[in-house]
Design a protein around this motif. Sequence first.
Motif, PDB file in Angstrom:
ATOM      1  N   ALA A 169      10.844 -17.249 -31.615  1.00 46.76           N
ATOM      2  CA  ALA A 169      11.168 -16.015 -32.330  1.00 46.76           C
ATOM      3  C   ALA A 169       9.911 -15.201 -32.589  1.00 46.76           C
ATOM      4  N   SER A 170       8.809 -15.871 -32.925  1.00 41.99           N
ATOM      5  CA  SER A 170       7.556 -15.160 -33.194  1.00 41.99           C
ATOM      6  C   SER A 170       7.048 -14.441 -31.957  1.00 41.99           C
ATOM      7  N   VAL A 171       7.165 -15.096 -30.802  1.00 36.43           N
ATOM      8  CA  VAL A 171       6.710 -14.485 -29.547  1.00 36.43           C
ATOM      9  C   VAL A 171       7.648 -13.362 -29.121  1.00 36.43           C
ATOM     10  N   LEU A 172       8.947 -13.612 -29.185  1.00 38.82           N
ATOM     11  CA  LEU A 172       9.918 -12.628 -28.694  1.00 38.82           C
ATOM     12  C   LEU A 172      10.038 -11.412 -29.611  1.00 38.82           C
ATOM     13  N   LEU A 173       9.821 -11.597 -30.906  1.00 36.58           N
ATOM     14  CA  LEU A 173       9.986 -10.492 -31.847  1.00 36.58           C
ATOM     15  C   LEU A 173       8.695  -9.738 -32.121  1.00 36.58           C
ATOM     16  N   TYR A 174       7.575 -10.226 -31.599  1.00 38.06           N
ATOM     17  CA  TYR A 174       6.321  -9.506 -31.835  1.00 38.06           C
ATOM     18  C   TYR A 174       6.352  -8.184 -31.075  1.00 38.06           C
ATOM     19  N   PRO A 175       5.867  -7.085 -31.689  1.00 40.15           N
ATOM     20  CA  PRO A 175       5.976  -5.766 -31.051  1.00 40.15           C
ATOM     21  C   PRO A 175       5.120  -5.581 -29.804  1.00 40.15           C
ATOM     22  N   LYS A 176       4.138  -6.470 -29.587  1.00 40.67           N
ATOM     23  CA  LYS A 176       3.307  -6.381 -28.387  1.00 40.67           C
ATOM     24  C   LYS A 176       3.505  -7.637 -27.539  1.00 40.67           C
ATOM     25  N   THR A 177       3.196  -7.539 -26.245  1.00 40.48           N
ATOM     26  CA  THR A 177       3.345  -8.679 -25.343  1.00 40.48           C
ATOM     27  C   THR A 177       2.227  -9.682 -25.576  1.00 40.48           C
ATOM     28  N   LEU A 178       2.607 -10.904 -25.951  1.00 38.07           N
ATOM     29  CA  LEU A 178       1.626 -11.960 -26.184  1.00 38.07           C
ATOM     30  C   LEU A 178       1.432 -12.786 -24.917  1.00 38.07           C
ATOM     31  N   GLY A 179       0.444 -13.673 -24.955  1.00 39.12           N
ATOM     32  CA  GLY A 179       0.188 -14.526 -23.797  1.00 39.12           C
ATOM     33  C   GLY A 179       1.354 -15.448 -23.505  1.00 39.12           C
ATOM     34  N   GLY A 180       2.005 -15.946 -24.556  1.00 40.05           N
ATOM     35  CA  GLY A 180       3.165 -16.805 -24.349  1.00 40.05           C
ATOM     36  C   GLY A 180       3.349 -17.767 -25.504  1.00 40.05           C
ATOM     37  N   GLY A 181       4.361 -18.610 -25.373  1.00 39.47           N
ATOM     38  CA  GLY A 181       4.661 -19.611 -26.394  1.00 39.47           C
ATOM     39  C   GLY A 181       5.009 -20.931 -25.737  1.00 39.47           C
TER      40      GLY A 181
END
Length: 237
Positions: A169-181
């Motif tokens: 949820a933290s990765v998918l809901l973050y407003p910017k694209t993260l490296g991954g989870g």
Amino acid sequence: MSSRLRFLFSLAAAIAAASLLAAALRRRAPPSGLAARLVPAPMAAAAARNRSFVLWLHGLGDSGPANEPIRNFFSAPEFRLTKWAFPSAPNSPVSCNHGAVMPSWFDIHELPMSSGSPQDDSGVLKAVENVHAMIDKEVADGIPPENIFVCGFSQGGRTSALHCALTLASVLLYPKTLGGGAVFSGWLPFGSSVTERISPEARKAYPGLGHSISKEELYSLESWIKNHLKASQEKEN
């Protein structure tokens, strides 16, 4: 004019000249210690781009410090500028444990979970907000979002049929694209009809693992993050 007066005038002029020279040098000289800290702009920018952040979320009843030895498995050069964080969940009552108070990211009503299990949506979203605040701090400090990874074990990574909890949820809901989870000892709300569609190349089994983390899993995680960071660095260069 007596020789004594001429001497005093000469001395005063010399002192004034020395004072003016010292003031000029002070204006030109950098502040004390600054020269040692100066880094060429291209090198500083490259160092900032190569920085990364790994946030590790522990399982139910565990603590952040107890998981800190995990970082020792990540010894590749790509992790030289990696910052790690192992936060601890707040102590709160857990329904499935008869209301016992323990470190928990959110409430769990029953175990094992199923698609019909009650969900602590508000608790999960509150935990996600806290995770996002930690990520925001690192982004504000100059770490590129694409070099940020969120990892979770058990409750820290668990997913349900109604929502993806904490890590996902933290990765998918973050407003910017993260490296991954990365999720360890969690589960996905998919039946066999969906999991059978996963290609063999995308599957990795750890026989006899149980509800724990193995060295093999951590080495796989290291390889995955390392390859991602290498690709990111090559793209920037």
